[in-house]
Design a protein around this motif. Structure first.
Motif, PDB file in Angstrom:
ATOM      1  N   CYS A 109      35.063  39.068  27.981  1.00 40.92           N
ATOM      2  CA  CYS A 109      34.981  37.905  28.808  1.00 40.92           C
ATOM      3  C   CYS A 109      35.209  36.496  28.380  1.00 40.92           C
ATOM      4  O   CYS A 109      35.898  35.604  28.829  1.00 40.92           O
ATOM      5  N   LYS A 152      42.100  31.127  36.523  1.00 45.04           N
ATOM      6  CA  LYS A 152      42.095  31.902  34.944  1.00 45.04           C
ATOM      7  C   LYS A 152      40.764  32.231  34.733  1.00 45.04           C
ATOM      8  O   LYS A 152      40.456  32.556  33.562  1.00 45.04           O
ATOM      9  N   LEU A 154      41.577  37.222  42.999  1.00 47.67           N
ATOM     10  CA  LEU A 154      42.168  37.318  41.609  1.00 47.67           C
ATOM     11  C   LEU A 154      43.631  36.954  41.535  1.00 47.67           C
ATOM     12  O   LEU A 154      44.209  36.188  40.478  1.00 47.67           O
ATOM     13  N   ILE A 155      44.343  37.035  42.542  1.00 48.61           N
ATOM     14  CA  ILE A 155      45.618  36.547  42.747  1.00 48.61           C
ATOM     15  C   ILE A 155      45.718  35.196  43.128  1.00 48.61           C
ATOM     16  O   ILE A 155      46.304  34.361  42.248  1.00 48.61           O
ATOM     17  N   ARG A 178      37.604  35.250  34.285  1.00 54.08           N
ATOM     18  CA  ARG A 178      37.630  36.439  33.636  1.00 54.08           C
ATOM     19  C   ARG A 178      36.284  37.263  34.168  1.00 54.08           C
ATOM     20  O   ARG A 178      35.215  36.687  34.287  1.00 54.08           O
ATOM     21  N   ARG A 194      44.663  33.700  39.829  1.00 57.45           N
ATOM     22  CA  ARG A 194      45.414  34.227  38.569  1.00 57.45           C
ATOM     23  C   ARG A 194      43.895  34.770  37.387  1.00 57.45           C
ATOM     24  O   ARG A 194      44.228  34.423  36.337  1.00 57.45           O
ATOM     25  N   ALA A 195      43.165  35.295  38.050  1.00 61.52           N
ATOM     26  CA  ALA A 195      42.198  35.696  37.121  1.00 61.52           C
ATOM     27  C   ALA A 195      42.423  37.257  36.780  1.00 61.52           C
ATOM     28  O   ALA A 195      43.003  37.769  37.492  1.00 61.52           O
ATOM     29  N   LYS A 196      41.480  37.639  35.991  1.00 58.32           N
ATOM     30  CA  LYS A 196      41.722  39.121  35.554  1.00 58.32           C
ATOM     31  C   LYS A 196      40.382  39.724  35.519  1.00 58.32           C
ATOM     32  O   LYS A 196      39.315  39.326  35.242  1.00 58.32           O
ATOM     33  N   ILE A 197      40.227  41.049  35.759  1.00 57.91           N
ATOM     34  CA  ILE A 197      38.932  41.771  35.635  1.00 57.91           C
ATOM     35  C   ILE A 197      39.112  43.332  34.788  1.00 57.91           C
ATOM     36  O   ILE A 197      40.451  43.766  34.595  1.00 57.91           O
ATOM     37  N   GLU A 198      38.199  43.175  33.974  1.00 62.32           N
ATOM     38  CA  GLU A 198      38.255  44.486  32.924  1.00 62.32           C
ATOM     39  C   GLU A 198      37.263  45.276  32.864  1.00 62.32           C
ATOM     40  O   GLU A 198      35.944  44.437  32.746  1.00 62.32           O
ATOM     41  N   LEU A 223      39.207  41.132  46.193  1.00 67.10           N
ATOM     42  CA  LEU A 223      40.109  41.210  44.849  1.00 67.10           C
ATOM     43  C   LEU A 223      41.298  40.350  45.125  1.00 67.10           C
ATOM     44  O   LEU A 223      41.968  39.643  44.301  1.00 67.10           O
TER      45      LEU A 223
END
Length: 336
Positions: free
Chosen positions: A143, A242, A267-268, A244, A271-275, A264
């Motif tokens: 994160c 941005k 996220l677009i 996380r 411009r976020a991300k998931i991990e 979801l």
């Protein structure tokens, strides 16, 4: 060799586990072969991930075979040994099972531990075990929080979540926690240092979205996700540019058909991300995490709560506390 009580998985649970899915038996402990040693298990960690291991499904670990004892992390004492490096009377920690005695061997996951290094030996199953390391590496490596950012933790009063929130505060973040019930929410702010506590009980997704937005008007920079379902969707609705998301668990979906995240698309937009994160990826760095968190704990910056139920015969009831939310800290079963 001593008699061994073993808590077996006898059938695959269909939804929420029921007592008939398990059986407690007593049998002889097998003789040791060269390179093996016998562990008298004193404590076992009970974790939501164990529910996934009971299914016959492809995952990061093989399913527990039917008729085998339920897999669990344990700490115990070497009772007999035919392995170099493991002596009788030595404390060890490893991935074993819900049983009085486990047979292990040199070269596996079992490692010696020193109870003198921690206030309570059970801390090797909480702050200095997989739980604490999940919180530490999941937050900092996945994160990447920065001072001044806003962190949202779901399942915030749970074993992992309670530590994540404290680590985020040490980093200088504003921390929002979601938990179930007024008692757990009070604990978030009064004991774990959360800035805001949100009670999810009796609320739909829109209500949760609104409360998160009120607590984080500029959005949430980091989500440490333990729950899934509408709680994850409510967090995604409030994700900042941005942002996380560290996906640690989905406990709301373990006993039901998966719901999936329907937001979801945020996220677009942001411009976020998931991990996804798995503590097994960091085993070689456990010493690093334990040393740092040990310093913070000694300085009074970290507290850990443990809920210990007694008796292998109570394994089912203790395990189900995780899904009822009735545990008050890291869920541990005392076996010895």
């Amino acid at each position: 060799m001593p008699q061994n009580r073993r808590f077996l998985l006898q059938r695959r649970p269909d939804g929420e586990p029921v007592p008939e899915d398990f059986e407690l038996i007593t049998e002889d402990t097998p003789e040791l072969a060269d390179g093996q040693f016998l562990i008298r298990n004193h404590y076992a960690s009970l974790d939501p991930a164990m529910r996934g291991w009971m299914d016959d499904a492809d995952s990061y670990m093989p399913p527990i075979p039917l008729g085998a004892p339920v897999r669990a992390s344990t700490i115990g004492v070497v009772e007999e040994s035919r392995a170099d490096g493991f002596e009788k009377g030595q404390w060890v920690m490893g991935l074993h099972a819900l049983e009085d005695y486990s047979v292990s061997q040199a070269g596996g996951f079992t490692q010696p531990i020193d109870p003198g290094m921690v206030p309570e030996v059970t801390n090797f199953l909480s702050l200095f075990g997989a739980v604490g390391m999940t919180a530490y590496f999941g937050l900092f490596d996945v994160c990447e929080p920065k001072a001044g950012e806003t962190v949202l933790v779901t399942g915030a009063a749970g074993a992992v979540g309670s530590i994540v929130g404290q680590l985020a505060k040490i980093t200088g973040c504003k921390v929002i926690g979601i938990a179930g019930g007024p008692e757990k929410c009070a604990k978030l702010t009064e004991r774990y240092g959360y800035d805001v506590a949100i009670d999810y009980r009796g609320k739909d997704q829109a209500a949760l979205e609104s409360e998160i937005a009120a607590a984080a008007p500029n959005g949430v920079d980091v989500i440490f996700e333990n729950v899934g379902g509408i709680i994850l969707d409510a967090g995604l609705e409030n994700i900042a540019m941005k942002g996380r998301i560290g996906l640690c668990g989905l406990i709301s979906e373990y006993n039901t058909d998966p719901v999936g995240a329907r937001n979801l698309w945020r996220l677009i937009v942001k411009r976020a991300k998931i991990e996804g994160l798995l503590v097994a990826d960091y085993v070689e760095r456990f010493g690093e995490g334990a040393a740092t968190m040990g310093e913070w704990a000694s300085a009074g910056k970290l507290v850990v709560d443990e809920h210990i139920d007694d008796g292998l015969e109570n394994a089912y009831e203790a395990f189900m506390r995780l899904f009822a939310g009735s545990n008050q800290g890291k869920m541990i079963l005392k076996i010895a």
